[in-house]
Design an enzyme around this catalytic site. Structure first.
Site, PDB file in Angstrom:
ATOM      1  N   ASP A 191       0.991   6.843   1.137  1.00 57.93           N
ATOM      2  CA  ASP A 191      -0.143   5.936   1.354  1.00 57.93           C
ATOM      3  C   ASP A 191      -0.800   6.203   2.705  1.00 57.93           C
ATOM      4  OD1 ASP A 191       0.557   4.684  -1.065  1.00 57.93           O
ATOM      5  OD2 ASP A 191       1.804   3.203  -0.036  1.00 57.93           O
ATOM      6  N   ASP A 200       8.180   1.904  -1.538  1.00 54.82           N
ATOM      7  CA  ASP A 200       7.448   1.557  -0.318  1.00 54.82           C
ATOM      8  C   ASP A 200       8.433   0.998   0.699  1.00 54.82           C
ATOM      9  OD1 ASP A 200       4.892   2.290  -1.209  1.00 54.82           O
ATOM     10  OD2 ASP A 200       4.512   0.316  -2.075  1.00 54.82           O
TER      11      ASP A 200
END
Length: 155
Positions: free
Chosen positions: A133, A115
């Site tokens: 995401d 991330d």
């Protein structure tokens, strides 16, 4: 409506290329300010959304991988069954599928998800996320929009 699978492929490619770039050019936990309220911050997420179950001891890697793979199969079946006029549903599902596969690749290869998008206000930070995401979130938002619009047209 399988013609919308190109969105899935695009989401996976953009997601994986961005993660490769981040992992190759940044140190873990390194943060680069982009503009006020947004940093690029390299982290590993061993859990699911919002780092759910990230401290679970390792079993969650394969649980979330199996879950993502199962959901991906279900989405492909759903896509195949859509009618030609259900374009927004196909776009939504294509984005969700691409995001699920992007994060699935990370879980299988690394055991965690890379991330790096870090959105914040003053000292409050949203959980760090990635392109996969974002594709999932956009797909779900479009699906919700479509369901609300469909209900308004019926009522």
């Amino acid at each position: 409506m399988m013609k919308w699978l190109w969105l899935s492929v695009l989401a996976v490619i953009l997601d994986q290329l961005s993660k490769i770039w981040i992992a190759s050019n940044m140190n873990l936990y390194q943060s680069m300010p982009v503009f006020p309220g947004f940093n690029i911050t390299y982290v590993h997420n061993f859990g699911a959304a919002f780092s759910f179950l990230s401290e679970a001891g390792g079993w969650q890697r394969w649980f979330f991988a199996l879950l993502a793979a199962s959901i991906s199969v279900g989405i492909v079946i759903w896509l195949k069954r859509l009618k030609p006029e259900e374009t927004l549903s196909a776009i939504s599902l294509g984005l969700i599928l691409g995001g699920a596969i992007g994060n699935l690749i990370d879980r299988v290869i690394y055991g965690y998800v890379i991330d790096f998008f870090d959105v914040y206000y003053q000292v409050w930070h949203w959980p760090v996320f990635n392109i996969a995401d974002s594709a999932i979130t956009l797909g779900v938002a479009l699906m919700l929009y479509e369901s609300f619009m469909h209900k308004q047209q019926e009522g």
